[in-house]
Design a protein around this motif. Structure first.
Motif, PDB file in Angstrom:
ATOM      1  N   THR A  78       1.760  18.783  -1.284  1.00  0.00           N
ATOM      2  CA  THR A  78       1.656  17.437  -1.747  1.00  0.00           C
ATOM      3  C   THR A  78       3.242  16.917  -1.633  1.00  0.00           C
ATOM      4  OG1 THR A  78       0.090  18.093  -3.325  1.00  0.00           O
ATOM      5  CG2 THR A  78       0.809  15.893  -3.587  1.00  0.00           C
ATOM      6  N   ASP A  79       3.990  17.960  -2.045  1.00  0.00           N
ATOM      7  CA  ASP A  79       5.441  17.442  -2.254  1.00  0.00           C
ATOM      8  C   ASP A  79       5.883  17.118  -0.567  1.00  0.00           C
ATOM      9  OD1 ASP A  79       5.503  17.927  -4.686  1.00  0.00           O
ATOM     10  OD2 ASP A  79       6.435  19.885  -4.484  1.00  0.00           O
TER      11      ASP A  79
ATOM     12  N   THR B 291       7.293  12.984   1.223  1.00  0.00           N
ATOM     13  CA  THR B 291       8.313  12.634   2.006  1.00  0.00           C
ATOM     14  C   THR B 291       7.941  11.845   3.229  1.00  0.00           C
ATOM     15  OG1 THR B 291       8.350  14.673   3.294  1.00  0.00           O
ATOM     16  CG2 THR B 291       9.781  14.647   1.287  1.00  0.00           C
ATOM     17  N   LEU B 292       6.908  12.153   3.503  1.00  0.00           N
ATOM     18  CA  LEU B 292       6.232  11.478   4.671  1.00  0.00           C
ATOM     19  C   LEU B 292       5.831  10.042   4.455  1.00  0.00           C
ATOM     20  CD1 LEU B 292       3.915  14.200   6.509  1.00  0.00           C
ATOM     21  CD2 LEU B 292       6.304  13.513   7.042  1.00  0.00           C
ATOM     22  N   VAL B 293       5.320   9.651   3.132  1.00  0.00           N
ATOM     23  CA  VAL B 293       4.967   8.492   2.780  1.00  0.00           C
ATOM     24  C   VAL B 293       6.149   7.741   2.504  1.00  0.00           C
ATOM     25  CG1 VAL B 293       3.641   7.179   1.261  1.00  0.00           C
ATOM     26  CG2 VAL B 293       2.565   9.123   2.095  1.00  0.00           C
ATOM     27  N   ASP B 294       7.181   8.321   1.647  1.00  0.00           N
ATOM     28  CA  ASP B 294       8.188   7.611   1.302  1.00  0.00           C
ATOM     29  C   ASP B 294       9.383   8.389   1.619  1.00  0.00           C
ATOM     30  OD1 ASP B 294      10.255   6.088  -0.193  1.00  0.00           O
ATOM     31  OD2 ASP B 294       9.312   6.034  -1.876  1.00  0.00           O
TER      32      ASP B 294
ATOM     33  N   LEU C 111       0.888  -1.186  -0.154  1.00  0.00           N
ATOM     34  CA  LEU C 111      -0.094   0.219  -0.082  1.00  0.00           C
ATOM     35  C   LEU C 111       0.775   1.383   0.036  1.00  0.00           C
ATOM     36  CD1 LEU C 111      -2.725   1.072  -0.064  1.00  0.00           C
ATOM     37  CD2 LEU C 111      -2.944   0.759   2.374  1.00  0.00           C
ATOM     38  N   ARG C 112       1.929   1.483   0.854  1.00  0.00           N
ATOM     39  CA  ARG C 112       2.638   2.427   0.907  1.00  0.00           C
ATOM     40  C   ARG C 112       3.466   2.949  -0.258  1.00  0.00           C
ATOM     41  NH1 ARG C 112       5.851   3.622   6.214  1.00  0.00           N
ATOM     42  NH2 ARG C 112       6.563   5.829   5.760  1.00  0.00           N
ATOM     43  N   ASN C 113       3.810   1.921  -1.109  1.00  0.00           N
ATOM     44  CA  ASN C 113       4.244   2.159  -2.381  1.00  0.00           C
ATOM     45  C   ASN C 113       3.181   2.275  -3.434  1.00  0.00           C
ATOM     46  OD1 ASN C 113       7.260   1.795  -2.431  1.00  0.00           O
ATOM     47  ND2 ASN C 113       6.594   0.175  -1.176  1.00  0.00           N
ATOM     48  N   ALA C 114       2.143   1.771  -3.454  1.00  0.00           N
ATOM     49  CA  ALA C 114       1.101   2.053  -4.221  1.00  0.00           C
ATOM     50  C   ALA C 114       0.251   3.307  -4.180  1.00  0.00           C
ATOM     51  CB  ALA C 114      -0.040   0.689  -4.001  1.00  0.00           C
ATOM     52  N   LEU C 115       0.292   3.892  -2.862  1.00  0.00           N
ATOM     53  CA  LEU C 115      -0.204   5.373  -2.736  1.00  0.00           C
ATOM     54  C   LEU C 115       0.535   6.374  -3.326  1.00  0.00           C
ATOM     55  CD1 LEU C 115      -1.405   5.288   0.800  1.00  0.00           C
ATOM     56  CD2 LEU C 115      -2.659   5.054  -1.147  1.00  0.00           C
TER      57      LEU C 115
END
Lengths: 324, 525
Positions: free
Chosen positions: A310-311, A315-318, A242-246
């Protein structure tokens, strides 16, 4: 420190973009036939040349275009958005009055579409090829392809006229005199239909995108490795897939959040929602230049702001993505 | 996983229960014996300060807050308003109005003759182009005493007594606006009139709320306590809101005609075309007489013969807009039934066009952007013209574009809709006399028609008080305009008002809903 410099630089870019937008909007609007005086005259049922001339003088429309532009930019740099020609009130007041309604509508729709869209997408990808997947994909395609205003009218017809469950227009029950929680609940009821309709389209987009993205990542090597190491399935799904798919979903969500404020025009019109999208649309039809430019500028600012946001969310997600 | 799914289901069930049982959102507030009247309005008024607010929607609201010296019945005869009596001298030059006593403004100040003089001489003359033209005949406006106003004219101006309704000259409080800058913004501060309703609240984009004026000077009115004007921008949504019971009145022109026909069949719904007698809205096609093609009478005749007004009326306008017979609306005084424009004759049109040597030049037809019904009208007219052999190019624009095109004479044929204001001298002559050919406004002789005889007839019609002489002059003018095909008259648009039949007395004057709603009442039906 790097992050701060990045943010400041992006803010600078944003401001320059806004200035460019202001100039372009100004020129584009003035290129359209007719001016605020002609529209006011058209709605009055009577006007002579003298009357129109008086209006133009009062609005400063009788000066050459470059002078008008210079005057507008000058005032803009001092933070003055000018007065609405039509309503003869400060543009900033009119916008501030209408912005909360739009933010409420779009943020609810945004949250709803993101939440359900991603959930449905994940669910569909987990049952890829089975009936759950087919059902979700078909519905998503349907809502993606159907014009919003048509869905909106149909929703009003079904849930407001035939089944009188939900109010079909306005922001609250006018004249009911609700206060406190009763008023909040009343507004929430009015919010249901416009939010649902506005959310449906994006929900479909997110569902399709999440599903595709999940299916792509599920087959990659690092997922296989994790599975081979015996990581529990739930954790693989959340932490790895999920983390990558998001990531692509976030890109799209950022764009949506920025565009939603101005993009709610149709929904606000059908549901008589007193928001800024309608203000913008009516200002355009009425050639209310100052008001139109003001609303454009505010919606553009919000779009720029969300781009920046968004930017940061990336960084938070990845954490591998850096701000630079 | 199972627990989470159950929580989800519980949440959804709770939400559904909440929606279904709901808060008291069904009916609008009906507190007090008079209840609340919900009226749809669009576009949103720009300004509702009396004298400043002159767009159609402004007038719809303002008629409840302000008053005129007179009201007019459906035969356009004057009735008392703020003036209880009026006298016209034998030479038709001196008008004396006796004002009602014990009338107070909404802020408690007394109303008197100075307010009237100020409203007519200062406010209306400066701010209202329509009145300014009519007031050119005025020599003086004076207060003889605190409750008598005398107006002297320089020359006879026959329609003068028809100028005093609230939507033409609203009486506004002098004590508030005496020092107002008439060239600048409308004054801020309270909205104060003498009318049956007081201004309560305006939530922009949503609604305008008026409340009953407890101290209104006419006993027993208003009957209804609260009036809400709801701003609903989409025509289909307005119809749905009415059908859902949230709106009681759809004023003329706020709903598409196919919806009027549909709503009219619902139980408890009434439709009336009354209340437009003073405005007498007439729709027609401007012919741009500057176009060499149209300088040939036969070409103009071909256009007039090509158009199927009956189909337009029956199919597009669902039978609610009768076909026009000429430049006068049948409800405008001095309408003559003796001369009417010819019926459709496609073959004759083709023949005339061939005789005129038409080379297939393209004709630009500009529509009016007032919704679906107008779009369909433009399409039908285009179809009719094509059938008669014309080459037609449909130009679609928004309102600003349409007004700009008409004002700048940038069209070959253009739809228009204009009011006749209860007298040919106010609402008809401006469209055809040569002195009204001026670029920049859509409300004069936009087509550029010129005929010295017509000029003279309209001058004679306005400059005498004798009804017989007026009738003769206007009958002749009407005949000339039709014979020369000055324009192609399409429809008489007495806009139907759709309302709940439990409402009594909704429309009770010749200006319909633009007069106040004070006499309207809910019955138990």
């Amino acid at each position: 420190m790097d992050k701060l410099i990045f943010l400041l630089r992006r803010l600078g870019h944003g401001l320059a973009t806004l200035l460019l937008i202001a100039v372009m909007n100004f020129l584009l609007i003035h290129a359209a036939p007719g001016d605020p005086a002609t529209v006011l005259a058209g709605e009055s049922g009577a006007a002579d040349e003298q009357f129109l001339q008086q209006l133009r003088e009062r609005f400063d429309l009788d000066r050459p275009l470059p002078q008008q532009l210079a005057g507008y930019l000058g005032r803009l740099l001092q933070g003055d958005l000018g007065d609405s020609y039509r309503q003869q009130q400060p543009v900033i007041d009119l916008i501030v009055e209408r912005l909360p309604a739009t933010l409420l509508l779009t943020s609810s729709a945004f949250a709803l579409s993101l939440l359900f869209g991603v959930t449905l997408g994940v669910w569909a990808s987990r049952h890829a090829g089975r009936w759950q997947d087919s059902a979700i994909s078909t519905l998503a395609l349907l809502f993606y392809a159907t014009p919003l205003f048509w869905v909106a009218l149909l929703a009003v017809l079904v849930f407001s006229v035939w089944l009188p469950w939900l109010p079909g227009f306005g922001y609250e029950t006018v004249g009911a005199g609700f206060t406190g929680w009763a008023r909040a609940l009343d507004i929430a009821r009015h919010l249901v239909l416009p939010t649902l309709v506005l959310a449906l389209f994006y929900m479909a987009v997110y569902a399709r995108m999440t599903r595709a993205s999940m299916l792509e990542i599920v087959h990659q090597d690092f997922v296989k490795t994790a599975r081979a190491k015996g990581v529990p399935e739930g954790r693989i799904l959340r932490a790895h897939v999920l983390r990558n798919a998001l990531l692509p979903v976030i890109t799209l969500a950022g764009m949506q959040a920025g565009a939603m404020v101005g993009g709610a025009v149709l929904i606000e019109t059908v549901f008589a929602w007193p928001g800024i999208g309608r203000l913008l649309f009516e200002a355009l039809a009425q050639r209310d230049y100052a008001l139109l430019l003001g609303t454009f500028l505010v919606t553009a600012s919000i779009a720029v702001l969300f781009n920046l946001l968004t930017d940061v969310v990336y960084t938070l997600v990845d954490p591998r993505i850096e701000l630079s | 996983m199972n627990i989470r799914r159950r929580t989800w289901l519980a949440c959804i069930a709770a939400a559904a229960a909440w929606l279904a049982t709901g808060l008291p959102s069904g009916a609008m507030a009906q507190d007090g014996p008079g209840g609340a009247l919900n009226v749809a309005i669009f576009p949103e008024p720009n300004i509702i300060v009396g004298g400043w607010g002159q767009t159609g929607p402004s007038q719809l609201v303002n008629g409840n807050i302000y008053e005129g010296l007179l009201r007019y019945n459906d035969k356009l005869e004057p009735m008392p308003g703020l003036a209880t009596a009026w006298a016209i001298s034998a030479d038709s030059l001196v008008y004396t109005f006796t004002l009602k006593r014990d009338v107070t403004w909404h802020d408690g100040q007394p109303f008197d003759a100075q307010d009237v003089v100020f409203s007519i001489d200062k406010i209306a003359r400066t701010l209202n182009p329509r009145v300014r033209v009519a007031l050119q005949a005025v020599e003086s406006i004076k207060a003889l005493d605190s409750h008598t106003v005398e107006i002297r004219l320089k020359e006879v101006f026959a329609p003068f007594i028809g100028l005093f309704d609230v939507s033409t000259i609203p009486i506004v409080p002098r004590h508030l606006y005496e020092n107002a800058d008439l060239a600048g913004k409308p004054p801020a501060g309270p909205i104060v009139g003498t009318g049956p309703y007081r201004f309560k609240e305006w939530v922009r984009g949503a609604y305008i709320h008026l409340v009953r004026n407890e101290r209104y000077h006419e006993a027993g009115v208003p009957k209804i306590d609260n009036v809400f004007f709801h701003v609903i921008p989409d025509a289909a949504s307005r119809a749905a809101a009415f059908e859902a019971g949230k709106i009681d009145v759809l004023p003329g022109g706020t709903v598409e005609y196919f919806d009027v026909a549909r709503l009219a069949t619902l139980p408890g719904v009434a439709v009336t075309s009354k209340g437009w007698e003073k405005f007498a809205p007439l729709a027609w096609l401007w012919i741009n007489h500057r176009n060499p093609l149209f300088q040939d009478l036969r070409v103009r005749q071909a256009i007039a013969l090509a158009i199927d007004r009956e189909a337009l009326s029956k199919v597009v306008w669902q039978g609610y807009a009768p076909a026009a017979s000429g430049p006068f609306h049948r409800q405008t005084p001095f309408y003559s039934a003796a001369t009417v424009q010819p019926q459709r004759d496609k073959d004759k049109a083709r023949k005339l066009l061939a005789e005129a040597g038409y080379q297939g030049q393209s004709v630009r037809l500009v529509g009016l952007p007032f919704g679906e019904t107008w779009n369909r009208s433009a399409e039908l007219v285009r179809q009719n013209l094509l059938e008669a052999g014309f080459k037609v190019e449909l130009v679609s624009t928004d309102l600003a574009g349409a007004v700009a095109k008409a004002s700048n004479w940038d069209f070959d044929l253009a739809f228009t809709l204009m009011y006749q204001y209860g007298d040919p001298a106010l609402g008809v002559s401006r469209n055809y006399v040569s002195s009204e050919i001026q670029k920049g406004s859509p409300f004069n002789n936009v087509g550029g028609y010129q005929n010295a005889k017509v000029d003279e007839l309209f001058r004679r019609g306005a400059g005498t008080a004798d009804p017989q002489q007026r009738a003769a002059a206007y009958a002749e003018a009407q005949k000339l305009l039709i014979d020369e095909v000055a324009a192609v008259w399409l429809l008489e648009l007495d806009f139907p008002t759709v309302y709940r039949s439990k409402l009594d007395n909704l429309v009770n004057s010749g200006i319909g809903l633009n007069d106040s709603l004070a006499r309207a009442a809910f019955t138990s039906r």
